[in-house]
Motif scaffolding. Structure first.
Motif, short mmCIF file in Angstrom:
data_model
loop_
_atom_site.label_atom_id
_atom_site.label_comp_id
_atom_site.label_asym_id
_atom_site.label_seq_id
_atom_site.Cartn_x
_atom_site.Cartn_y
_atom_site.Cartn_z
N MET A 74 0.84 -1.19 0.00
CA MET A 74 0.00 0.00 0.00
C MET A 74 0.88 1.25 0.00
O MET A 74 1.84 1.33 0.75
CB MET A 74 -0.89 0.00 1.25
CG MET A 74 -1.81 1.22 1.35
SD MET A 74 -2.70 1.25 2.93
CE MET A 74 -3.79 -0.15 2.72
N SER A 75 0.56 2.21 -0.87
CA SER A 75 1.35 3.43 -0.92
C SER A 75 1.02 4.32 0.27
O SER A 75 -0.03 4.20 0.89
CB SER A 75 1.08 4.18 -2.22
OG SER A 75 -0.20 4.79 -2.19
N ASP A 76 1.94 5.25 0.53
CA ASP A 76 1.75 6.18 1.64
C ASP A 76 0.47 6.99 1.46
O ASP A 76 -0.31 7.16 2.38
CB ASP A 76 2.98 7.11 1.72
CG ASP A 76 2.85 8.15 2.82
OD1 ASP A 76 2.36 7.80 3.90
OD2 ASP A 76 3.23 9.31 2.60
N SER A 77 0.23 7.49 0.23
CA SER A 77 -0.95 8.32 0.00
C SER A 77 -2.24 7.53 0.19
O SER A 77 -3.23 8.06 0.72
CB SER A 77 -0.91 8.93 -1.41
OG SER A 77 -0.87 7.91 -2.39
N HIS A 78 -2.25 6.26 -0.21
CA HIS A 78 -3.43 5.42 -0.01
C HIS A 78 -3.67 5.20 1.47
O HIS A 78 -4.81 5.24 1.94
CB HIS A 78 -3.27 4.07 -0.72
CG HIS A 78 -3.60 4.12 -2.18
ND1 HIS A 78 -2.87 3.47 -3.13
CD2 HIS A 78 -4.58 4.78 -2.85
CE1 HIS A 78 -3.37 3.72 -4.34
NE2 HIS A 78 -4.41 4.51 -4.19
N ASN A 79 -2.61 4.94 2.21
CA ASN A 79 -2.75 4.72 3.65
C ASN A 79 -3.36 5.94 4.31
O ASN A 79 -4.25 5.83 5.16
CB ASN A 79 -1.38 4.41 4.27
CG ASN A 79 -1.48 3.81 5.67
OD1 ASN A 79 -2.11 2.79 5.87
ND2 ASN A 79 -0.86 4.46 6.65
N ARG A 80 -2.92 7.14 3.90
CA ARG A 80 -3.39 8.38 4.51
C ARG A 80 -4.88 8.61 4.20
O ARG A 80 -5.68 8.93 5.08
CB ARG A 80 -2.54 9.55 4.03
CG ARG A 80 -1.06 9.40 4.39
CD ARG A 80 -0.19 10.48 3.78
NE ARG A 80 -0.25 11.70 4.57
CZ ARG A 80 0.52 11.96 5.63
NH1 ARG A 80 1.42 11.07 6.02
NH2 ARG A 80 0.40 13.06 6.30
N ALA A 81 -5.24 8.47 2.93
CA ALA A 81 -6.64 8.67 2.55
C ALA A 81 -7.55 7.60 3.17
O ALA A 81 -8.65 7.91 3.63
CB ALA A 81 -6.77 8.65 1.02
N ASP A 82 -7.09 6.37 3.19
CA ASP A 82 -7.89 5.29 3.78
C ASP A 82 -8.12 5.54 5.27
O ASP A 82 -9.19 5.23 5.80
CB ASP A 82 -7.20 3.93 3.58
CG ASP A 82 -7.30 3.43 2.15
OD1 ASP A 82 -8.07 4.03 1.37
OD2 ASP A 82 -6.61 2.44 1.83
N PHE A 83 -7.11 6.11 5.94
CA PHE A 83 -7.27 6.38 7.36
C PHE A 83 -8.33 7.48 7.60
O PHE A 83 -9.13 7.38 8.52
CB PHE A 83 -5.95 6.80 8.00
CG PHE A 83 -6.08 7.15 9.46
CD1 PHE A 83 -6.38 6.18 10.38
CD2 PHE A 83 -5.93 8.46 9.89
CE1 PHE A 83 -6.53 6.48 11.73
CE2 PHE A 83 -6.08 8.78 11.23
CZ PHE A 83 -6.37 7.79 12.15
N VAL A 84 -8.32 8.50 6.75
CA VAL A 84 -9.34 9.55 6.88
C VAL A 84 -10.73 8.94 6.69
O VAL A 84 -11.65 9.22 7.48
CB VAL A 84 -9.09 10.68 5.85
CG1 VAL A 84 -10.25 11.69 5.87
CG2 VAL A 84 -7.78 11.40 6.16
N ARG A 85 -10.90 8.10 5.69
CA ARG A 85 -12.21 7.48 5.45
C ARG A 85 -12.61 6.54 6.59
O ARG A 85 -13.78 6.53 7.00
CB ARG A 85 -12.18 6.71 4.12
CG ARG A 85 -11.99 7.62 2.90
CD ARG A 85 -12.18 6.87 1.60
NE ARG A 85 -11.79 7.69 0.46
CZ ARG A 85 -10.62 7.63 -0.15
NH1 ARG A 85 -9.70 6.76 0.26
NH2 ARG A 85 -10.34 8.42 -1.17
N PHE A 86 -11.65 5.80 7.10
CA PHE A 86 -11.92 4.91 8.25
C PHE A 86 -12.36 5.73 9.45
O PHE A 86 -13.31 5.37 10.15
CB PHE A 86 -10.65 4.11 8.56
CG PHE A 86 -10.72 3.27 9.81
CD1 PHE A 86 -11.66 2.26 9.94
CD2 PHE A 86 -9.82 3.49 10.85
CE1 PHE A 86 -11.71 1.48 11.10
CE2 PHE A 86 -9.86 2.72 12.00
CZ PHE A 86 -10.81 1.71 12.13
#
Length: 223
Positions: A1-13
C-alpha cells in the motif's frame, strides 16, 4: 500500500467510525473548528486493531530506523501495545518482534517499583500518541527515554492538525507538531494530516458541503 493510499484510507476509516466529524465544534483552544477528531472513539477490538495497522504502516512507510515503541500514559498505553502487535505481523518487518514500554502516572511502591512497564528502554525509541497539542506528553516522554540512556527517534501520531496556536491576533509562527520536531530535533510522523482530510473532501461529492469551511479554517490557522 502506498503512503498516499494509507493516509486517505485512514481519513475514510475515521469518518466511518465517527472519530472524524464535520460540523461546528468548540475545541479546547476556544476556536470553533469545522471538524473534530477524537481518537478515543476507536474503542473496540476491531477498530483499535485496524488503527494499529495504520500506525504500523505509517511507521514502515517513513523508512525510519527504530528499535522499540514507547507509549506515554494514558492514551499511549493501548496505542503502543496494539501497534507493536501490528508491527509483529507486518510483512515489511520480516518477522521482527518490536518491543514496547509505557509509563505509569504514579510510581509503584511495591513489587518491582518504578514508573516504567514493559521492555527496558534502549536504542532508538518511537513515541506513539494520538495527537500533539501542547507537547507536554512528548516532553515528558523524551525525558524518560533519555534518563534511561536511550534515544528519542520520532513521534508517531494519528493526525497532524497543521494548526497554529495562540490568540487570533497573536498566532504562533509554527504548529505544535513543527515546534516538537524543531525542539527535539526529530521527525513527527502522522498517519494523516489536515491536508489529507482536505484531499478526501475534494474527492468525495458527499462531503462537498464541508469543503469551504475547512478550507477557510486552514487558511486562517494553518501552517
Amino acid at each position: 500500500m502506498s503512503d498516499s493510499h494509507n493516509r486517505a484510507d485512514f481519513v475514510r476509516f475515521s469518518l466511518e467510525q465517527g472519530v472524524l466529524r464535520f460540523g461546528s465544534f468548540k475545541v479546547k483552544s476556544g476556536r470553533i473548528s469545522p471538524y473534530f477528531f477524537n481518537a478515543g472513539l476507536f474503542n473496540t477490538g476491531s477498530t483499535v486493531g485496524r488503527l494499529a495497522q495504520f500506525y504500523a504502516q505509517a511507521l514502515v512507510d517513513s523508512g525510519l530506523e527504530f528499535d522499540m515503541l514507547f507509549g506515554p500514559a494514558y492514551k499511549g498505553i493501548p496505542l503502543s501495545t496494539a501497534t507493536a502487535v501490528a508491527l509483529a505481523g507486518h510483512p515489511g518487518l520480516k518477522g521482527r518482534d518490536v518491543p514496547f514500554s509505557f509509563n505509569r502516572k504514579e510510581a509503584k511502591d511495591h513489587g518491582e517499583g518504578g514508573t516504567l512497564v514493559g521492555a527496558p528502554l534502549h536504542g532508538r525509541v518511537v513515541i506513539i500518541d494520538d495527537v500533539i497539542t501542547a507537547g507536554t506528553s512528548v516532553r515528558e516522554s523524551v525525558e524518560i527515554i533519555r534518563q534511561a540512556g536511550a534515544e528519542p527517534a520520532a513521534v508517531l501520531i494519528a493526525l497532524d492538525r497543521m494548526e497554529r496556536a495562540g490568540a487570533d491576533d497573536a498566532l504562533s509562527p509554527h504548529s505544535a507538531v513543527q515546534e516538537v520536531a524543531s525542539r527535539y530535533d526529530m521527525p513527527v510522523i502522522s498517519i494523516a494530516s489536515l491536508d489529507d482530510i482536505m484531499s478526501v473532501l475534494r474527492d468525495d461529492a458527499g462531503l462537498a458541503e464541508h469543503r469551504d469551511a475547512v478550507a477557510a479554517y486552514r487558511g486562517r490557522y494553518g501552517v
